[in-house]
Design a protein around this motif. Structure first.
Motif, PDB file in Angstrom:
ATOM      1  N   GLU A 216     -18.973  89.776   1.790  1.00 12.72           N
ATOM      2  CA  GLU A 216     -18.267  88.358   1.790  1.00 12.72           C
ATOM      3  C   GLU A 216     -17.464  87.882   1.016  1.00 12.72           C
ATOM      4  OE1 GLU A 216     -21.137  85.036   1.726  1.00 12.72           O
ATOM      5  OE2 GLU A 216     -19.788  84.095   0.176  1.00 12.72           O
TER       6      GLU A 216
ATOM      7  N   ASN B  75     -13.792  85.639   0.343  1.00 10.56           N
ATOM      8  CA  ASN B  75     -13.236  84.444   0.639  1.00 10.56           C
ATOM      9  C   ASN B  75     -11.640  84.505  -0.024  1.00 10.56           C
ATOM     10  OD1 ASN B  75     -15.747  83.454  -0.020  1.00 10.56           O
ATOM     11  ND2 ASN B  75     -15.939  84.566  -1.558  1.00 10.56           N
TER      12      ASN B  75
ATOM     13  N   ASN C 126      -5.280  74.374   0.617  1.00  7.60           N
ATOM     14  CA  ASN C 126      -5.810  73.379   0.734  1.00  7.60           C
ATOM     15  C   ASN C 126      -6.697  73.672  -0.900  1.00  7.60           C
ATOM     16  OD1 ASN C 126      -8.568  73.904   1.570  1.00  7.60           O
ATOM     17  ND2 ASN C 126      -7.579  73.514   3.472  1.00  7.60           N
ATOM     18  N   GLY C 127      -6.961  74.498  -1.596  1.00  8.95           N
ATOM     19  CA  GLY C 127      -7.477  74.462  -2.742  1.00  8.95           C
ATOM     20  C   GLY C 127      -8.932  75.029  -2.190  1.00  8.95           C
ATOM     21  N   GLY C 128      -9.284  74.907  -0.932  1.00  5.10           N
ATOM     22  CA  GLY C 128     -11.173  75.929  -0.369  1.00  5.10           C
ATOM     23  C   GLY C 128     -10.224  77.402  -0.241  1.00  5.10           C
ATOM     24  N   PHE C 129     -11.689  77.817   0.819  1.00  5.83           N
ATOM     25  CA  PHE C 129     -11.543  79.404   0.529  1.00  5.83           C
ATOM     26  C   PHE C 129     -12.226  79.027   2.018  1.00  5.83           C
ATOM     27  CE2 PHE C 129     -12.566  79.305  -3.924  1.00  5.83           C
ATOM     28  CZ  PHE C 129     -11.640  80.531  -4.295  1.00  5.83           C
TER      29      PHE C 129
ATOM     30  N   LEU D 186     -29.865  64.470 -14.870  1.00  5.94           N
ATOM     31  CA  LEU D 186     -29.645  65.278 -14.175  1.00  5.94           C
ATOM     32  C   LEU D 186     -30.545  65.542 -14.099  1.00  5.94           C
ATOM     33  CD1 LEU D 186     -27.259  66.156 -12.576  1.00  5.94           C
ATOM     34  CD2 LEU D 186     -27.146  68.147 -14.185  1.00  5.94           C
TER      35      LEU D 186
ATOM     36  N   LEU E 168     -25.227  72.288 -11.685  1.00  5.41           N
ATOM     37  CA  LEU E 168     -24.379  71.361 -12.265  1.00  5.41           C
ATOM     38  C   LEU E 168     -23.996  70.701 -13.635  1.00  5.41           C
ATOM     39  CD1 LEU E 168     -27.065  68.483  -9.561  1.00  5.41           C
ATOM     40  CD2 LEU E 168     -24.791  69.757  -9.606  1.00  5.41           C
TER      41      LEU E 168
ATOM     42  N   ILE F 258     -20.556  69.670 -15.862  1.00  2.00           N
ATOM     43  CA  ILE F 258     -20.359  68.201 -16.326  1.00  2.00           C
ATOM     44  C   ILE F 258     -19.595  69.276 -18.092  1.00  2.00           C
ATOM     45  CG2 ILE F 258     -21.784  67.163 -17.283  1.00  2.00           C
ATOM     46  CD1 ILE F 258     -23.651  67.033 -15.270  1.00  2.00           C
TER      47      ILE F 258
ATOM     48  N   ILE G 253     -11.442  71.475  -7.414  1.00  2.00           N
ATOM     49  CA  ILE G 253     -11.625  72.940  -7.006  1.00  2.00           C
ATOM     50  C   ILE G 253     -12.324  73.418  -6.423  1.00  2.00           C
ATOM     51  CG2 ILE G 253     -10.206  73.985  -9.935  1.00  2.00           C
ATOM     52  CD1 ILE G 253     -13.451  73.815 -10.479  1.00  2.00           C
ATOM     53  N   GLY G 254     -12.109  74.689  -5.992  1.00  2.00           N
ATOM     54  CA  GLY G 254     -13.051  75.295  -4.628  1.00  2.00           C
ATOM     55  C   GLY G 254     -13.829  76.097  -4.761  1.00  2.00           C
TER      56      GLY G 254
ATOM     57  N   SER H 254     -16.968  79.091  -4.265  1.00  6.47           N
ATOM     58  CA  SER H 254     -17.694  79.944  -2.928  1.00  6.47           C
ATOM     59  C   SER H 254     -17.856  81.490  -4.031  1.00  6.47           C
ATOM     60  CB  SER H 254     -15.594  80.940  -2.440  1.00  6.47           C
ATOM     61  OG  SER H 254     -16.463  81.211  -1.298  1.00  6.47           O
ATOM     62  N   GLY H 255     -18.343  81.551  -3.044  1.00  7.30           N
ATOM     63  CA  GLY H 255     -20.279  82.280  -3.619  1.00  7.30           C
ATOM     64  C   GLY H 255     -21.157  82.031  -3.454  1.00  7.30           C
TER      65      GLY H 255
ATOM     66  N   ARG I 118     -21.222  77.221  -2.646  1.00  6.73           N
ATOM     67  CA  ARG I 118     -19.721  76.884  -2.014  1.00  6.73           C
ATOM     68  C   ARG I 118     -19.683  75.667  -1.570  1.00  6.73           C
ATOM     69  NH1 ARG I 118     -19.360  80.851   2.698  1.00  6.73           N
ATOM     70  NH2 ARG I 118     -20.816  81.688   1.085  1.00  6.73           N
TER      71      ARG I 118
ATOM     72  N   MET J 114     -16.469  82.575  -6.799  1.00  6.99           N
ATOM     73  CA  MET J 114     -14.606  82.900  -6.833  1.00  6.99           C
ATOM     74  C   MET J 114     -14.456  81.886  -7.255  1.00  6.99           C
ATOM     75  SD  MET J 114     -14.517  86.043  -5.269  1.00  6.99           S
ATOM     76  CE  MET J 114     -13.183  85.619  -4.441  1.00  6.99           C
ATOM     77  N   ILE J 115     -13.364  80.968  -7.522  1.00  8.08           N
ATOM     78  CA  ILE J 115     -13.030  79.075  -7.876  1.00  8.08           C
ATOM     79  C   ILE J 115     -11.638  80.092  -7.725  1.00  8.08           C
ATOM     80  CG2 ILE J 115     -12.544  77.611  -9.819  1.00  8.08           C
ATOM     81  CD1 ILE J 115     -15.126  79.077 -11.027  1.00  8.08           C
ATOM     82  N   SER J 116     -11.299  78.693  -7.028  1.00  6.25           N
ATOM     83  CA  SER J 116      -9.994  78.662  -6.227  1.00  6.25           C
ATOM     84  C   SER J 116      -8.138  77.774  -7.380  1.00  6.25           C
ATOM     85  CB  SER J 116      -9.869  78.144  -5.374  1.00  6.25           C
ATOM     86  OG  SER J 116      -9.474  76.212  -5.240  1.00  6.25           O
ATOM     87  N   VAL J 117      -7.702  78.196  -7.060  1.00 12.75           N
ATOM     88  CA  VAL J 117      -6.572  77.295  -9.102  1.00 12.75           C
ATOM     89  C   VAL J 117      -6.594  75.536  -7.988  1.00 12.75           C
ATOM     90  CG1 VAL J 117      -4.547  79.398  -8.783  1.00 12.75           C
ATOM     91  CG2 VAL J 117      -4.655  77.587  -6.679  1.00 12.75           C
TER      92      VAL J 117
ATOM     93  N   VAL K 284      -6.475  71.758  -6.446  1.00 14.38           N
ATOM     94  CA  VAL K 284      -5.380  71.081  -6.314  1.00 14.38           C
ATOM     95  C   VAL K 284      -5.755  69.864  -6.407  1.00 14.38           C
ATOM     96  CG1 VAL K 284      -4.395  70.465  -3.926  1.00 14.38           C
ATOM     97  CG2 VAL K 284      -5.275  72.989  -4.115  1.00 14.38           C
TER      98      VAL K 284
ATOM     99  N   ILE L  19     -11.843  68.160   4.562  1.00  6.90           N
ATOM    100  CA  ILE L  19     -12.073  69.758   4.464  1.00  6.90           C
ATOM    101  C   ILE L  19     -12.766  70.015   3.584  1.00  6.90           C
ATOM    102  CG2 ILE L  19     -10.063  71.769   3.818  1.00  6.90           C
ATOM    103  CD1 ILE L  19      -7.818  69.522   4.627  1.00  6.90           C
ATOM    104  N   HIS L  20     -12.729  69.257   2.077  1.00  4.73           N
ATOM    105  CA  HIS L  20     -13.441  69.300   1.089  1.00  4.73           C
ATOM    106  C   HIS L  20     -14.646  68.901   0.752  1.00  4.73           C
ATOM    107  CE1 HIS L  20      -9.259  71.087  -0.384  1.00  4.73           C
ATOM    108  NE2 HIS L  20      -9.476  69.956  -0.040  1.00  4.73           N
TER     109      HIS L  20
END
Lengths: 723, 149
Positions: free
Chosen positions: A324, A326, A331-334, A482, B6, B10, B47-48, B50-51, B54, B107-110, B112, B121-122
């Motif tokens: 998989e 990514n 836009n910051g997503g994958f 939480l 979660l 936090i 931040i996006g 994935s893995g 997601r 996977m963590i995006s930079v 935005v 989109i998000h």
């Protein structure tokens, strides 16, 4: 593609292919060189011939000069100075003429026109030879006469007779000699001219041959080159076509894991636009698969380059066979894709003709759609299974009631979420939330239990567990909630699924309600209401079974008063709470009842009756053990909320008041049915809100009775609830 | 989604505030919002992710909080540019914390940065997000987590 790669990397020069052109060029140079050599040779010969022509011409001049000097001598007999000059000139002319004639006949060294010495070859052409022969015949007597004259003059002998003889010779022979010498000149000129002509012909032929050779090279090899270019171009076009059409991402990597120059067009779609040529495979995988996978892939490819390792054996080790990836988006997503990388060795023959692993061909396939489909299938299977489970759990519940329960549940969840949403900065405010939520969840649990919706009841119970921990926790913070929020979320999700399912089932119900049996609206509403109350019977039996008790519920008057639906729901909540208490706390176990000589089956009376036009009375009475004041007292003691001596002084009436306190329960342990201590408080709160009354009477070992008086709120007067 | 997952996000935010002079940051009770009505203040750093999970995680705060925060870390220039940088920094701290806790699995995006709430989109509209209020001084901000398995 492999053909192209082969031609690109063929290290050796193919001599055979270029033999023709090399021979042709060599021939061309040889031809040019021979023409040049011949040219040199002939031009030297022509230069020699020119000297001959020149000297032959001089012979003509010398013969004339000799004749002239003889005539001058004849005329200058009385002029010794003039005679001397003419005599010297005669000597010189005669010497030169004789020397040159000899040179022409026998070859040899003669003085040239400019006093230089030149070598003459004997004349060989026939005409020249003849004319020389003639000249020689004429010259010999002429020469003798001149020599006689010379001898006479040099020896101061009388020379008149020899002069006369010489002059006579000159007169008779001179013209013939001149003519012969002229013939010689002409013959020599002809020889030179013929050589020049030959030279021109040879040059023309040579150059023509060279041009033909050149044209041959031109046409033949240009055609050959064009043909081979065509083949290459065709191969290249085919390669390009394949690379542009193929559905997989294709590229080669070398030993250093560097990507080759070419790749299929699909690769750009699969991995996103970037410069592939010359990029390292590691860099390509970077940011799209995890570092661990990238590292494993590197090891795997290195194994593929090891000729000792069997390709088939390590096929299963491919870490990227289903991966998989990514791909980061702007836009910051994958963008998540499922790719299948396969690797195959590409071989090339080396100098010794042995097969050598030159590259690894990488095939990348985008199987996102398949994976999605597979997952959707799995999910739908799982969904179906869970739906089936859900249906089994819901089947016993009337659809109308279930719908009502779901609507109530969402309202309850909203209220809980709103409580969570309220900003709470003090720790007391945070703690209060637990209490408020507890009430909501407890009611929800009661309703779920009354409908025998086990899943909801269990979930609510677990939430109550969480809330109980929160209530008892020191230094409670927002963060501690939480877990509760996560539970709430999953309960909401589950409820949504149930809602979805009931909607589907509802459609089914509509279809089945089209059955011939006539059903009017009034009846439906009426039966629904009676169902609403009838569920209490199930509820009681359910709790009794769980707690190992035997109970009979005797209900009356429940459907006789037309109440507002929301108001009725509240009333039902009260009934649920009181019935639950009656079963759990009131009714004894069958064994205990037997010992007390009571009927084994306990009895609970539930009665709703109109007291006046505006008031009604709800009675819940059980024939159980009555209120256990000692248990209440000891619970009060253990709670530590009140001083011990104060509790000891409390009357039964005061102790009774405790059961309506928040968090007070006499149950030995917390289970689904009792022990939280919020139920009675909720009942009290509701009754107080409606300005009603509660009265409790109890006799130890005999009974316990709750009588609640409430105002009647009819369907069309919903405003009164708020009053 | 598990409570532990979660909690990692936090902790990321709390960690950022712990680096400031005024460490008194409080986390409110988490609640849920439907994504068709997302929770957001003036400026948001997304931040996006994935893995195994997601979706996205974002930190959102009102301008006034961010200005005050800038001042408290000694930055006197409270222009929009700096405010965006600051939100980006908070988002980066969240992702840094997540990286160190989840390892390479995620996977963590930079980050935005945007003004207001993230768009569809998000945030898939049919989902819910967790909102975790963050109280700092007199201000409210929030971490919002929307992840699906």
């Amino acid at each position: 593609m492999s053909q192209n790669i082969d031609s690109q990397h063929k290290p050796r020069f193919d001599f055979g292919k270029y033999k023709g052109i090399i021979i042709s060029v060599a021939l061309f140079l040889l031809l040019d060189a021979s023409v040049l050599l011949f040219n040199f040779y002939v031009s030297f010969e022509i230069a020699d011939d020119a000297v001959g022509v020149n000297l032959a011409g001089r012979q003509r001049m010398l013969s004339q000069r000799m004749a002239k000097t003889l005539f001058v001598l004849d005329a200058s007999r009385d002029d010794p100075a003039g005679f001397k000059t003419a005599f010297d000139e005669l000597q010189l002319s005669k010497g030169l003429f004789d020397e040159t004639l000899n040179g022409f006949i026998n070859g040899g060294v003669v003085r040239g026109a400019g006093k230089e010495v030149v070598t003459l070859e004997p004349v060989t052409n026939r005409l020249g030879k003849d004319s020389l022969q003639n000249t020689l015949l004429l010259w010999q007597p002429y020469k003798s006469a001149v020599e006689q004259l010379t001898t006479d003059v040099q020896n101061n002998l009388p020379y008149e007779s020899s002069l006369v003889a010489a002059v006579t010779m000159a007169r008779t022979h001179n013209l013939a000699m001149l003519s012969s010498m002229n013939d010689l000149t002409v013959s020599l000129e002809q020889v030179a001219a013929s050589k020049a002509t030959r030279l021109r012909i040879i040059q023309t032929v040579g150059i023509s041959l060279a041009i033909i050779n050149f044209l041959f090279i031109m046409f033949h090899f240009v055609r050959q080159l064009r043909d081979s270019d065509k083949v290459i171009e065709k191969a290249r076009r085919e390669t390009t076509e394949i690379l542009e059409t193929v559905n997989e991402g294709l590229f080669l990597i070398d030993k250093d894991l560097i990507l080759g120059e070419q790749h299929s067009a699909r690769l750009v779609d699969v991995l996103g636009p970037q410069e592939f040529a010359g990029k390292s495979f590691q860099a390509l995988l970077e940011n799209i698969v995890s570092e661990k996978d990238a590292e494993t892939a590197r090891g795997f490819i290195e194994l593929l380059f090891d000729p000792k390792v069997k390709e088939k054996l390590i096929g299963d080790l491919n870490p990227l066979s289903l991966v998989e990836v990514n791909i980061a988006q702007s836009n910051g997503g994958f963008l998540t894709k499922h790719l299948q990388f396969s690797f195959a060795r590409a071989y090339q023959k080396d100098d010794d003709g042995a097969q050598k692993i030159s590259h690894v061909l990488v095939t990348v396939l985008d199987i996102t759609e398949q994976v999605k489909l597979e997952r959707a299938l799995n999910e739908s299977r799982k969904h179906n299974e869970s739906q089936l489970e859900m249906i089994t759990g819901l089947l016993h519940t009337h659809p109308g009631l279930l719908k009502e329960f779901i609507a109530n549940s969402f309202n309850c969840f909203n209220r809980v979420n709103n409580i969570l949403r309220q900003p709470a900065k003090t720790s007391q405010a945070v703690r209060d939330k637990a209490t408020s939520i507890f009430r909501e969840i407890h009611n929800f649990k009661g309703e779920a239990a009354s409908l025998k919706l086990d899943f909801f009841e269990t979930a609510a119970h677990k939430m109550e567990d969480t809330l109980a921990l929160l209530r008892d926790k020191r230094d409670l913070s927002g963060n501690d909630y939480l877990g509760l929020t996560v539970q709430l979320e999953s309960l909401i999700s589950y409820t949504q699924q149930v809602e979805h399912l009931t909607e589907k089932l509802g459609q089914f119900a509509v279809v089945s309600s089209n059955s011939p049996r006539p059903v009017n609206n009034k009846q439906v509403t009426g039966s629904r209401r009676s169902d609403g109350w009838e569920q209490l019977e199930d509820f009681v039996q359910n709790i009794a079974m769980r707690n190992g008790k035997m109970v009979k519920l005797v209900a009356s008057g429940l459907s006789e008063i037309d109440l507002d639906s929301e108001y009725q729901k509240k009333l039902k909540d009260i009934c649920i709470q009181l019935l639950r208490n009656a079963v759990v706390h009131g009714i004894e176990t069958p064994r205990d009842r037997e010992l007390s000589e009571k009927p084994i089956v306990g009895r609970i009376d539930l009665r709703l009756a109109k007291v006046s036009e505006t008031e009604m009375e709800l009675t819940v009475m059980d024939d159980g053990q009555g209120l256990d004041y000692d248990a209440i007292r000891s619970k009060a003691l253990s709670s530590g909320k009140w001083p011990e001596d104060e509790i000891e002084s409390w009357t039964n009436k005061h102790l009774l008041g405790l059961i309506f306190h928040d968090g007070f329960s006499t149950a030995a342990e917390v289970n689904k049915d009792a022990g939280r201590g919020v139920g009675m408080e909720a009942v009290m709160n509701h009754v107080l809100a409606q300005r009603g009354k509660i009265s409790v009477s109890s006799r130890s070992g005999r009974h316990c009775r709750f009588v609640i008086t409430l105002p009647i709120v009819h369907t069309n007067s919903s405003e009164e609830i708020a009053a | 989604m598990s409570q532990e997952t979660l909690q990692v996000f936090i902790d990321g935010v709390v960690r950022y505030f712990h680096h400031t002079n005024d460490k008194d940051v409080k986390v409110g009770t988490p609640y849920l919002v439907e994504n068709n009505n997302p929770a957001a203040y003036d400026v948001t750093g997304i931040i996006g992710i994935s893995g195994p999970y997601r979706g996205c995680v974002y930190f959102t705060a009102p301008r006034i909080l961010l200005k005050h925060l800038l001042l408290s870390i000694g930055e006197l220039d409270t222009s929009n540019e700096h405010i965006f940088d600051l939100v980006g920094e908070v988002a980066n701290t969240i992702s840094g914390n997540a990286r160190s806790r989840f390892g390479h699995e995620f996977m963590i995006s930079v980050p935005v940065m945007i003004e207001g709430a993230p768009n569809q989109i998000h945030l898939p509209s049919q989902m819910r997000s967790y909102v975790i209020p963050v109280y700092w001084k007199a201000y409210h901000a929030a971490v919002v987590i929307c992840l699906e398995q």
